[in-house]
Design a protein around this motif. Structure first.
Motif, mmCIF file in Angstrom:
data_model
loop_
_atom_site.group_PDB
_atom_site.id
_atom_site.type_symbol
_atom_site.label_atom_id
_atom_site.label_comp_id
_atom_site.label_asym_id
_atom_site.label_seq_id
_atom_site.Cartn_x
_atom_site.Cartn_y
_atom_site.Cartn_z
ATOM 1 N N VAL A 19 -7.597 -11.117 19.032
ATOM 2 C CA VAL A 19 -6.603 -10.798 18.019
ATOM 3 C C VAL A 19 -7.296 -10.940 16.678
ATOM 4 N N SER A 20 -7.571 -9.824 16.038
ATOM 5 C CA SER A 20 -8.404 -9.839 14.847
ATOM 6 C C SER A 20 -7.632 -10.294 13.627
ATOM 7 N N SER A 21 -8.387 -10.777 12.653
ATOM 8 C CA SER A 21 -7.817 -10.968 11.332
ATOM 9 C C SER A 21 -7.499 -9.597 10.757
ATOM 10 N N CYS A 22 -6.600 -9.565 9.796
ATOM 11 C CA CYS A 22 -6.251 -8.291 9.167
ATOM 12 C C CYS A 22 -7.450 -7.694 8.439
ATOM 13 N N ALA A 23 -8.321 -8.543 7.907
ATOM 14 C CA ALA A 23 -9.524 -8.036 7.238
ATOM 15 C C ALA A 23 -10.420 -7.302 8.223
ATOM 16 N N CYS A 24 -10.540 -7.827 9.444
ATOM 17 C CA CYS A 24 -11.359 -7.154 10.454
ATOM 18 C C CYS A 24 -10.711 -5.842 10.888
ATOM 19 N N LYS A 25 -9.402 -5.828 11.022
ATOM 20 C CA LYS A 25 -8.707 -4.589 11.353
ATOM 21 C C LYS A 25 -8.874 -3.561 10.237
ATOM 22 N N ALA A 26 -8.866 -4.020 8.991
ATOM 23 C CA ALA A 26 -9.073 -3.113 7.865
ATOM 24 C C ALA A 26 -10.459 -2.480 7.931
ATOM 25 N N ASP A 27 -11.477 -3.291 8.229
ATOM 26 C CA ASP A 27 -12.833 -2.763 8.370
ATOM 27 C C ASP A 27 -12.920 -1.783 9.539
ATOM 28 N N GLU A 28 -12.298 -2.150 10.636
ATOM 29 C CA GLU A 28 -12.390 -1.350 11.854
ATOM 30 C C GLU A 28 -11.699 -0.002 11.709
#
Length: 370
Positions: A19-28
């Motif tokens: 379950v990623s951080s929102c920052a990681c989802k933003a990058d992805e």
């Protein structure tokens, strides 16, 4: 929501990327956490409405646009969130999965009280605020205390801990209580930066491609699209490798990774302009897509005659180029979702979903025991 509890549990189990951080989802997925970007927030909400994501949120596009709305809603100050987001966000809580983020740190604000998710304290706090007229004047200590109780239950507990009236009431109270703030985390954590375990996931060698996906196909022609987001394309060009397969599975995709790397790095990638056709060879082909900078959308046809599926290796996440439509459609305009994908740490979509489901069950069991 239980975002923090979920992340903590997964970390304990060793699944720090599930379950990623929102920052990681933003990058992805190709978006930016920017509290001033109200137009992008509203565009994302419109996409969720127009594509019935409140009913089914399993597509990459629904997930991306939900993350945009949810991450900004949970992170940004209330004054920066459009009213339509406040009113419509919770329609998607059940169908969509949240990423993990805390409200932005406020200098000199006190630490937030601990949320109690196993009683009715959040709903009681809202009822008392309504009774005391806090929606008009939030200056009393009782109003401030109850607002913070309501806030932390909203931010840290399962979405159904609060009634719908309390959820919506919180947003009504945010305006008169705009100066009542607290900090749930530390100031030395930059929540807009993705931090990933460098040893986690599947190794993609030297990183020749950022993303891969495998698709089942049932049409002679498909269309790959790249769109401007926020007025610009994420990149004016993107290399993609398309390899036909009769067995569109995650195992096939992983078997073809070495071939995908070799092709995407080769000098034989065919340049394809907006409106032109890609015709993959039976053993795969590399194409370099060139967008039309004068147009908001660039479309690339794919000849898929006789194909049961194909594997795609791409220099960028295709969702970086999504504004209001999915990146792959058939000739009738139907969205074609991947069977599975890899990227952003190498965890496959199926594996992530399975791990998330197990974690949710464990959290539910833990709450029942408490």
């Amino acid at each position: 929501m239980m975002k923090l509890a979920l992340v903590t549990l997964l970390a304990t189990l060793g699944y720090t990327n599930a379950v990623s951080s929102c920052a990681c989802k933003a990058d992805e997925l190709g978006f930016t956490l920017d509290c001033s970007a109200q137009g992008i927030m509203l565009d994302a909400l419109t996409y969720l409405k127009d594509n019935s994501c409140a009913t089914t949120c399993t597509s990459e596009s629904c997930a991306k646009h939900y993350y945009i709305v949810q991450a900004h809603h949970d992170f940004c100050p209330e004054a920066d969130i459009p009213e339509d987001i406040e009113d419509g966000f919770h329609d998607y809580d059940v169908a969509c999965t949240a990423c993990a983020i805390q409200r932005a740190f406020t200098e000199d604000a006190p630490a937030c009280p601990a949320a109690v998710c196993t009683d009715n304290s959040g709903n009681d706090a809202y009822a008392k605020m309504a009774e005391d007229g806090c929606g008009t004047d939030c200056s009393s200590q009782a109003c401030k205390d109850n607002f913070l109780t309501l806030r932390v239950v909203h931010d840290d507990c399962e979405h159904d801990t609060l009634t719908r009236a309390s959820e919506e009431g919180l947003h009504d109270m945010e305006r008169p209580c705009v100066d009542v703030v607290c900090n749930a985390g530390e100031n030395d954590v930059d929540q807009t930066v993705c931090v990933v375990d460098p040893h986690a996931g599947h190794d993609h060698g030297d990183g020749a491609f950022e993303w891969s996906g495998v698709f089942a196909l049932a049409d002679d022609k498909h269309v790959w699209s790249m769109q401007k987001v926020g007025g610009d394309y994420a990149d004016p060009t993107m290399r993609v490798v398309l390899i036909p397969t009769t067995n569109p599975t995650i195992e096939t995709m992983e078997t073809l990774e070495e071939s995908g790397e070799e092709m995407i790095e080769s000098d034989s990638c065919k340049v394809v302009e907006d409106g032109e056709m890609m015709t993959p060879a039976s053993d795969g082909s590399c194409f370099e897509l060139h967008v039309n900078s004068a147009a908001d959308d660039s479309m690339f046809d794919i000849d898929t005659s006789g194909m049961k599926g194909f594997v795609v290796f791409a220099q960028h996440f295709p969702t970086e180029f999504e504004r209001d439509q999915h990146y792959l459609k058939d000739s009738a305009g139907t969205d074609i979702e991947p069977v599975d994908t890899e990227g952003g740490g190498g965890t496959s979509g199926a594996a992530t979903a399975a791990i998330t489901g197990v974690a949710a069950i464990l959290i539910g069991a833990a709450m029942t025991i408490v």
